[in-house]
Scaffold this motif. Structure first.
Motif, PDB file in Angstrom:
ATOM      1  N   LEU A   1       0.839  -1.203   0.000  1.00 26.81           N
ATOM      2  CA  LEU A   1       0.000   0.000   0.000  1.00 26.81           C
ATOM      3  C   LEU A   1       0.875   1.255   0.000  1.00 26.81           C
ATOM      4  O   LEU A   1       0.581   2.235  -0.690  1.00 26.81           O
ATOM      5  CB  LEU A   1      -0.904   0.013   1.243  1.00 26.81           C
ATOM      6  N   ALA A   2       1.957   1.166   0.759  1.00 28.39           N
ATOM      7  CA  ALA A   2       2.857   2.322   0.829  1.00 28.39           C
ATOM      8  C   ALA A   2       3.503   2.572  -0.528  1.00 28.39           C
ATOM      9  O   ALA A   2       3.613   3.710  -0.984  1.00 28.39           O
ATOM     10  CB  ALA A   2       3.920   2.092   1.900  1.00 28.39           C
ATOM     11  N   ARG A   3       3.930   1.488  -1.139  1.00 25.70           N
ATOM     12  CA  ARG A   3       4.541   1.634  -2.470  1.00 25.70           C
ATOM     13  C   ARG A   3       3.556   2.278  -3.427  1.00 25.70           C
ATOM     14  O   ARG A   3       3.886   3.157  -4.226  1.00 25.70           O
ATOM     15  CB  ARG A   3       4.967   0.269  -3.013  1.00 25.70           C
ATOM     16  N   GLU A   4       2.310   1.856  -3.310  1.00 26.65           N
ATOM     17  CA  GLU A   4       1.262   2.369  -4.200  1.00 26.65           C
ATOM     18  C   GLU A   4       1.026   3.860  -3.951  1.00 26.65           C
ATOM     19  O   GLU A   4       0.932   4.665  -4.876  1.00 26.65           O
ATOM     20  CB  GLU A   4      -0.010   1.571  -3.926  1.00 26.65           C
ATOM     21  N   HIS A   5       0.916   4.218  -2.677  1.00 30.32           N
ATOM     22  CA  HIS A   5       0.535   5.607  -2.368  1.00 30.32           C
ATOM     23  C   HIS A   5       1.726   6.546  -2.230  1.00 30.32           C
ATOM     24  O   HIS A   5       1.639   7.722  -2.564  1.00 30.32           O
ATOM     25  CB  HIS A   5      -0.289   5.642  -1.081  1.00 30.32           C
ATOM     26  N   LEU A   6       2.852   6.030  -1.703  1.00 28.59           N
ATOM     27  CA  LEU A   6       3.994   6.906  -1.437  1.00 28.59           C
ATOM     28  C   LEU A   6       5.105   6.749  -2.440  1.00 28.59           C
ATOM     29  O   LEU A   6       5.977   7.596  -2.541  1.00 28.59           O
ATOM     30  CB  LEU A   6       4.636   6.581  -0.064  1.00 28.59           C
ATOM     31  N   GLY A   7       5.086   5.584  -3.117  1.00 24.87           N
ATOM     32  CA  GLY A   7       6.210   5.276  -3.986  1.00 24.87           C
ATOM     33  C   GLY A   7       7.370   4.656  -3.236  1.00 24.87           C
ATOM     34  O   GLY A   7       8.421   4.400  -3.810  1.00 24.87           O
ATOM     35  N   ARG A   8       7.221   4.453  -1.939  1.00 22.29           N
ATOM     36  CA  ARG A   8       8.275   3.819  -1.146  1.00 22.29           C
ATOM     37  C   ARG A   8       7.622   2.836  -0.191  1.00 22.29           C
ATOM     38  O   ARG A   8       6.533   3.084   0.320  1.00 22.29           O
ATOM     39  CB  ARG A   8       9.027   4.861  -0.321  1.00 22.29           C
ATOM     40  N   PRO A   9       8.312   1.740   0.089  1.00 20.56           N
ATOM     41  CA  PRO A   9       7.714   0.727   0.974  1.00 20.56           C
ATOM     42  C   PRO A   9       7.841   1.094   2.448  1.00 20.56           C
ATOM     43  O   PRO A   9       8.348   0.314   3.249  1.00 20.56           O
ATOM     44  CB  PRO A   9       8.520  -0.534   0.638  1.00 20.56           C
ATOM     45  N   LEU A  10       7.389   2.286   2.837  1.00 24.09           N
ATOM     46  CA  LEU A  10       7.459   2.716   4.228  1.00 24.09           C
ATOM     47  C   LEU A  10       6.109   2.444   4.874  1.00 24.09           C
ATOM     48  O   LEU A  10       5.171   3.223   4.735  1.00 24.09           O
ATOM     49  CB  LEU A  10       7.782   4.217   4.271  1.00 24.09           C
ATOM     50  N   PRO A  11       6.010   1.346   5.633  1.00 26.46           N
ATOM     51  CA  PRO A  11       4.685   0.822   5.969  1.00 26.46           C
ATOM     52  C   PRO A  11       4.013   1.408   7.201  1.00 26.46           C
ATOM     53  O   PRO A  11       2.888   1.012   7.534  1.00 26.46           O
ATOM     54  CB  PRO A  11       4.986  -0.665   6.224  1.00 26.46           C
ATOM     55  N   ASN A  12       4.680   2.321   7.909  1.00 19.72           N
ATOM     56  CA  ASN A  12       4.167   2.668   9.236  1.00 19.72           C
ATOM     57  C   ASN A  12       2.784   3.319   9.236  1.00 19.72           C
ATOM     58  O   ASN A  12       1.914   2.945  10.029  1.00 19.72           O
ATOM     59  CB  ASN A  12       5.177   3.496  10.044  1.00 19.72           C
ATOM     60  N   ALA A  13       2.563   4.274   8.351  1.00 17.01           N
ATOM     61  CA  ALA A  13       1.260   4.947   8.355  1.00 17.01           C
ATOM     62  C   ALA A  13       0.134   3.961   8.037  1.00 17.01           C
ATOM     63  O   ALA A  13      -0.923   3.959   8.674  1.00 17.01           O
ATOM     64  CB  ALA A  13       1.255   6.097   7.356  1.00 17.01           C
ATOM     65  N   ALA A  14       0.392   3.131   7.052  1.00 16.16           N
ATOM     66  CA  ALA A  14      -0.630   2.147   6.680  1.00 16.16           C
ATOM     67  C   ALA A  14      -0.928   1.224   7.854  1.00 16.16           C
ATOM     68  O   ALA A  14      -2.076   0.924   8.170  1.00 16.16           O
ATOM     69  CB  ALA A  14      -0.159   1.346   5.478  1.00 16.16           C
ATOM     70  N   LEU A  15       0.095   0.782   8.525  1.00 11.21           N
ATOM     71  CA  LEU A  15      -0.109  -0.124   9.652  1.00 11.21           C
ATOM     72  C   LEU A  15      -0.914   0.541  10.761  1.00 11.21           C
ATOM     73  O   LEU A  15      -1.741  -0.096  11.418  1.00 11.21           O
ATOM     74  CB  LEU A  15       1.234  -0.610  10.192  1.00 11.21           C
ATOM     75  N   LEU A  16      -0.683   1.831  10.953  1.00 14.40           N
ATOM     76  CA  LEU A  16      -1.453   2.529  11.970  1.00 14.40           C
ATOM     77  C   LEU A  16      -2.920   2.618  11.560  1.00 14.40           C
ATOM     78  O   LEU A  16      -3.825   2.523  12.404  1.00 14.40           O
ATOM     79  CB  LEU A  16      -0.886   3.933  12.209  1.00 14.40           C
ATOM     80  N   GLY A  17      -3.144   2.787  10.249  1.00 15.72           N
ATOM     81  CA  GLY A  17      -4.525   2.783   9.765  1.00 15.72           C
ATOM     82  C   GLY A  17      -5.175   1.437  10.043  1.00 15.72           C
ATOM     83  O   GLY A  17      -6.322   1.354  10.523  1.00 15.72           O
ATOM     84  N   GLY A  18      -4.443   0.378   9.765  1.00 12.43           N
ATOM     85  CA  GLY A  18      -4.955  -0.964  10.026  1.00 12.43           C
ATOM     86  C   GLY A  18      -5.202  -1.176  11.503  1.00 12.43           C
ATOM     87  O   GLY A  18      -6.215  -1.750  11.914  1.00 12.43           O
ATOM     88  N   PHE A  19      -4.291  -0.702  12.297  1.00 11.01           N
ATOM     89  CA  PHE A  19      -4.416  -0.822  13.751  1.00 11.01           C
ATOM     90  C   PHE A  19      -5.676  -0.107  14.229  1.00 11.01           C
ATOM     91  O   PHE A  19      -6.430  -0.611  15.072  1.00 11.01           O
ATOM     92  CB  PHE A  19      -3.175  -0.232  14.420  1.00 11.01           C
ATOM     93  N   ALA A  20      -5.901   1.091  13.698  1.00 11.09           N
ATOM     94  CA  ALA A  20      -7.075   1.864  14.100  1.00 11.09           C
ATOM     95  C   ALA A  20      -8.352   1.094  13.789  1.00 11.09           C
ATOM     96  O   ALA A  20      -9.276   1.031  14.611  1.00 11.09           O
ATOM     97  CB  ALA A  20      -7.073   3.217  13.402  1.00 11.09           C
ATOM     98  N   ALA A  21      -8.378   0.494  12.617  1.00  7.47           N
ATOM     99  CA  ALA A  21      -9.565  -0.269  12.230  1.00  7.47           C
ATOM    100  C   ALA A  21      -9.743  -1.481  13.128  1.00  7.47           C
ATOM    101  O   ALA A  21     -10.848  -1.820  13.551  1.00  7.47           O
ATOM    102  CB  ALA A  21      -9.434  -0.708  10.776  1.00  7.47           C
TER     103      ALA A  21
ATOM    104  N   GLU B   1      -0.041  13.878   2.828  1.00  5.58           N
ATOM    105  CA  GLU B   1      -1.291  13.458   2.176  1.00  5.58           C
ATOM    106  C   GLU B   1      -1.205  12.014   1.731  1.00  5.58           C
ATOM    107  O   GLU B   1      -2.146  11.225   1.889  1.00  5.58           O
ATOM    108  CB  GLU B   1      -1.571  14.351   0.961  1.00  5.58           C
ATOM    109  N   ARG B   2      -0.085  11.658   1.135  1.00  6.15           N
ATOM    110  CA  ARG B   2       0.055  10.293   0.614  1.00  6.15           C
ATOM    111  C   ARG B   2       0.065   9.276   1.740  1.00  6.15           C
ATOM    112  O   ARG B   2      -0.520   8.190   1.638  1.00  6.15           O
ATOM    113  CB  ARG B   2       1.317  10.182  -0.219  1.00  6.15           C
ATOM    114  N   ASN B   3       0.742   9.635   2.822  1.00  2.00           N
ATOM    115  CA  ASN B   3       0.752   8.743   3.980  1.00  2.00           C
ATOM    116  C   ASN B   3      -0.656   8.592   4.556  1.00  2.00           C
ATOM    117  O   ASN B   3      -1.081   7.504   4.949  1.00  2.00           O
ATOM    118  CB  ASN B   3       1.707   9.273   5.045  1.00  2.00           C
ATOM    119  N   ALA B   4      -1.360   9.708   4.595  1.00  3.80           N
ATOM    120  CA  ALA B   4      -2.737   9.667   5.113  1.00  3.80           C
ATOM    121  C   ALA B   4      -3.604   8.768   4.233  1.00  3.80           C
ATOM    122  O   ALA B   4      -4.459   8.019   4.727  1.00  3.80           O
ATOM    123  CB  ALA B   4      -3.304  11.073   5.182  1.00  3.80           C
ATOM    124  N   ALA B   5      -3.363   8.838   2.936  1.00  2.87           N
ATOM    125  CA  ALA B   5      -4.129   7.991   2.000  1.00  2.87           C
ATOM    126  C   ALA B   5      -3.799   6.524   2.221  1.00  2.87           C
ATOM    127  O   ALA B   5      -4.691   5.657   2.207  1.00  2.87           O
ATOM    128  CB  ALA B   5      -3.806   8.405   0.573  1.00  2.87           C
TER     129      ALA B   5
END
Lengths: 334, 194, 419
Positions: free
Chosen positions: B127-147, B171-175
């Motif tokens: 997801l990070a690669r898709e939205h940020l262009g880099r495989p930095l997974p932390n924001a996505a994981l926090l989104g998953g955690f929140a859910a 913005e990209r991280n938020a996405a």
């Protein structure tokens, strides 16, 4: 009455005061109204080159800055003999902190003055060869590389004098000190060691580097004046013979300083941003032996038989300096 | 309802593990809670295992010991799974979020799902690669955690992210966080929350 | 304004609010984020006028601060561990000269063996250098203590070091309330030096003082620290009035009034200890905690007053005096000499080893159960097996190798259980 020719002698630059010069050309020392920054009553030895050098430098600096000057002083002879509790010889704001930190203390002072908008007040730092070249070296280099607005003056008497004449990074090869005694075959201080503070300063490409001796007052004062015209890191290295440590007569301090230059052992020059811009030419090249002879710290080289091998090596150093810095008058040039 | 919620985050240097814990604490702070985030500390070295902690509480947090019994575990790097003891102290009601596009069975972690309250996988690096262009997974994981836990709202995570990374990066991280949230939310909607 | 930020950033902003005119900075873990943040603030001119000096060592950092302070500027620096030692000569110089420099010490262990994690051995090694030494329990208190430190230093003409646990506080994100510039300006007026390098009024600072007067000059240094015992609570009270929260002071009592067992500590571990106290209280144990905020000057009378009624006092400290015992423990024993409580010296958290509630509970159970000898220094969570193995190695062969390497191999750090 038979005609007797009368010789007029030009007193010239060797005199502290010279009534043949107009006011503007006279030395600061000749001015009765000089700051007398290092006032009398201090406890320096008779003939102390450092006391002389400090007086010359500071009075010139005070004139150049109209008295708007503060000083940081390293531990050492100058600090000790100038402030014997409860007295002080200093007639300017003066701070002694530690042995190895005078450059850093001065850096802090300059920063404070700048932050406070007191740009008219200038900073001078001073220390001996030990405090400058050895224990204070890191701080010196740091001050240089940051180009802090400090004039650092090193009074070089070529050993740790205040603690009893021990070898420093400025002690010349062949010299006897308390820790480099000429025992057996040892020539005293070893060859192949030691650092040149002026060359190191030049390597930092700071705005101004100069060397001088207490033998040439006008030259020294001019260099101080020049330094104070500039801003940024500036370094002045003054050779100051020490009668006690060098085993010399008190009356010979200036003569010895002159010979240091005239042999080529102590090049007198100026550099800006790492390039030599002026040298003080040797008037009459003297063989190193003439210089060594006046100092008991080299007496072991001049015994019976003399250590001609060591003297030759010292001569080679002098010759190299002359070649390297162009210290001799060229044929046909003044 | 919990009073203190403790999260432990595992990953490798360079993956934003420490930042993840910090962002989580900011998200909780924005919701009016007390939060504390801190890493285990080591010299700066990319690739070395890193652990970070986040405590969230209704009351001021005083203890500073490492979290030994986390309520939730976030694993940012699946290569750690069989190398270090990640799961120490996670109780039977603990939840685990693993960053991987593969299934738990593929990772040899089937029994994990039984040991803990809930284990979800989130393809956060993808997801990070898709939205940020880099495989930095932390924001996505926090989104998953929140859910998964509902301990913080997605919006809080996103605000924290945007404040930390201004402009397009934020913005990209938020996405990415939102995308992960949606994925996990969809997967757990039918499951009763513990 | 209340924010959730990193401790280092909070401290940097607090320092900036105090309007230092000269900052000298040499980086060392775990202080780096503080000096980096201050560099940013100066570069962005949010802190101005201020000269930021990128010095070449900690010795230079303190020396530059000395020069700056003597020239009348408010001066600040920060360091930790090895850096604090490297400037040790300058520390004594600054306090001896009476220069009101403020410094953050991000407490970290001193090597060998090299260790970048938190304990108090750095600040403790300099407990007698003449600086006032304050310890922050939280990042909020770290912020508050810096504000108080500048005011205290300048009123006393004595330098002040504010200690905050490295990593544990510096790198922790937690809520912090940072005051507004106007509030800080009202609390901390511009620096008016007692002595200053001024061409208009030249003075000689740093002269040699011989046997005839040295004792008197040193006595004055001691007297100033004694004065600080009164001034510290005054400044803390003024702070509380100005900012509406208690912070600093000499001590902080937590449920000590009717406690039989009181744990004494410095710094962030107090938070963990307080939770343990609460849990014990729930079990009916009359426990309490005493936080020492000002370690130098040491509030002997106040410590005695706070602890005198207890049955037992357990000092938990993050450093120790090799070859003799506890440091804080020694001072506590001094404060309590002749008084009733039994005192236990416990060393914990060395080199960043976490001090856990579980260990504290076990410790206190042993203390209360009479299973610990109060005359022996206790090392919390000591792995006796590791130690014994190394001692056996020593007696087994001459070329036994470096202790640290042997023990690390035994612990099996690489690829082992610990993450």
């Amino acid at each position: 009455m038979p005609h007797r020719p009368v010789k007029f002698f030009q007193v010239g630059s060797f005199a502290a005061g010279n009534r043949l010069l107009d006011e503007a050309g006279r030395s600061v020392q000749a001015d009765r109204g000089r700051s007398n920054t290092l006032t009398s009553g201090h406890r320096a030895c008779q003939g102390c080159g450092e006391a002389l050098g400090a007086r010359y430098v500071l009075d010139a600096a005070m004139r150049a800055t109209q008295g708007r000057l503060v000083a940081a002083n390293a531990t050492g002879c100058l600090e000790v003999f100038s402030t014997p509790y409860p007295e002080s010889s200093w007639q300017l704001p003066w701070l002694h902190s530690l042995f190895g930190n005078a450059p850093a203390v001065a850096t802090g002072m300059a920063a404070a003055l700048k932050a406070q908008g007191r740009d008219d007040v200038r900073v001078i730092a001073q220390g001996g060869d030990g405090g400058t070249l050895d224990i204070g070296f890191a701080c010196l280099s740091g001050m240089f590389e940051r180009n802090d607005d400090v004039l650092y003056v090193c009074y070089d008497n070529e050993a740790y004098m205040n603690t009893g004449v021990q070898r420093s990074g400025a002690t010349p090869p062949g010299a006897r000190t308390a820790t480099t005694k000429p025992v057996g075959d040892e020539p005293g201080n070893a060859f192949g060691q030691g650092k040149s503070a002026p060359l190191i300063a030049m390597a930092h490409e700071i705005p101004y580097v100069a060397t001088a001796t207490v033998a040439e007052l006008h030259d020294l004062e001019a260099k101080v004046e020049r330094a104070m015209e500039l801003h940024g890191a500036r370094y002045l290295h003054v050779l100051v013979p020490c009668p006690l440590g060098w085993g010399a007569e008190a009356r010979d301090t200036i003569r010895i300083a002159r010979l240091a230059k005239e042999t080529g052992l102590f090049p007198v020059l100026e550099a800006e941003h790492g390039e030599v811009v002026a040298v003080s030419k040797i008037r009459r090249q003297a063989p190193v032996e003439e210089y060594l002879r006046l100092q008991r710290r080299f007496a072991h080289l001049l015994g019976d038989p003399p250590r001609t091998d060591v003297i030759e090596r010292l001569q080679a150093i002098a010759d190299r300096n002359i070649r390297r810095f162009g210290l001799l008058e060229e044929e046909g040039q003044p | 309802m919990w009073v203190v919620f403790q999260v432990r985050i595992h990953g490798r240097g360079g993956q934003g593990v420490v930042t993840a814990a910090e962002l989580l604490s900011v998200a909780a702070f924005l919701e009016g809670r007390h939060a504390q985030a801190f890493p285990t500390f080591g010299s700066e070295r990319t690739g070395a295992p890193v652990v970070a902690f986040c405590r969230i509480s209704e009351a001021p947090i005083r203890s500073r010991e490492p979290i030994v019994e986390p309520d939730a575990l976030i694993v940012q790097d699946p290569t750690l799974l069989h190398q270090v003891d990640l799961f120490g102290g996670v109780g039977p009601s603990g939840v685990v979020v693993v960053n991987t596009a593969r299934r738990l069975s593929d990772l040899g972690l089937n029994e994990l799902a039984e040991r803990f309250g809930r284990v979800v996988t989130v393809p956060a690096s993808e997801l990070a690669r898709e939205h940020l262009g880099r495989p930095l997974p932390n924001a996505a994981l926090l989104g998953g955690f929140a859910a998964l836990t509902g301990v913080v709202a997605l919006e809080s995570v996103q605000t924290a992210v945007r404040r930390r990374f201004p402009g397009a990066v934020g913005e990209r991280n938020a996405a990415a966080a939102a995308a992960a949230f949606a994925l996990v939310d969809a997967g757990t909607r039918e499951v009763a929350r513990a | 304004m209340r924010e959730q930020i990193e401790g280092s950033l909070a401290v940097a902003r607090a320092v900036a609010l105090c309007r230092p005119e000269v900052i000298s900075a040499y980086p060392i873990s775990p202080q780096t984020h503080i000096v980096e943040a201050l560099s940013d603030l100066v570069r962005m001119r949010e802190l101005a006028p201020c000269e930021y000096l990128l010095v070449e060592s900690e010795f230079a950092a303190m020396s530059a601060a000395i020069g700056a302070s003597a020239a009348g500027a408010r001066a600040y620096t920060a360091t930790a561990s090895q850096g604090l030692l490297y400037m040790a000569e300058a520390l004594y110089n600054a306090s001896g000269l009476g220069l009101p420099i403020v410094m953050t010490v991000a407490n970290r262990a001193i090597g060998a063996p090299i260790n970048i994690w938190n304990d108090h051995s750095d600040a403790m090694s300099q407990r007698d250098c003449g600086w006032v030494q304050l310890y922050a329990e939280s990042n909020q208190e770290a912020v508050d203590l810096h504000l108080q430190a500048f005011r205290l230093a300048e009123e006393l003409s004595l330098p002040v070091m504010v200690c905050m646990d490295g990593f544990v506080l510096t790198h922790a994100f937690e809520p912090v309330d940072l005051p507004a510039q106007s509030e800080v300006d009202a609390f901390l007026p511009p620096f008016e030096p007692r002595q200053v390098l001024d061409p208009g009024e030249p003075v000689t600072i740093g002269a040699m003082v011989g046997p005839e007067a040295f004792t008197e000059v040193r006595y004055l240094a001691h007297a100033k620290q004694m004065q600080a015992l009164d001034l510290i609570p005054d400044v803390a009270a003024a702070f509380a009035r100005a900012f509406g929260r208690p912070s600093g002071g000499l001590l902080r009592r937590y449920r000590t009034e009717d406690a039989d067992t009181i744990v004494v500590a410095l710094g962030s571990v107090l938070g963990t200890i307080e939770e343990v106290v609460d849990e014990l209280r729930e079990q009916g144990v009359r426990a309490g905690a005493l936080g020492i905020k000002s370690f130098r000057p040491y509030p002997l009378e106040e410590v005695r007053a706070a602890l005198g009624h207890a049955e037992r006092v357990v000092v938990v400290e993050k450093a120790f005096a090799v070859g003799i015992g506890g440091i804080v423990g020694q001072n506590v024993r001094l404060a309590l000499s002749g008084a009733a409580p039994e005192v236990f010296d416990v060393v914990a958290g060395l080199g960043g080893r976490p001090v856990t509630k579980r260990s504290l509970h076990a410790l206190l159970a042993d203390v209360i159960g009479g299973r610990l000898n109060p005359h022996r220094l206790v090392f919390l969570d000591l792995d006796r097996q590791l130690v014994e193995r190394e001692l056996a190695r020593l007696s087994g062969e001459r070329r036994s190798g470096p202790h640290a390497e042997n023990i690390l191999r035994d612990v099996g750090v690489v690829g082992g259980r610990s993450y």
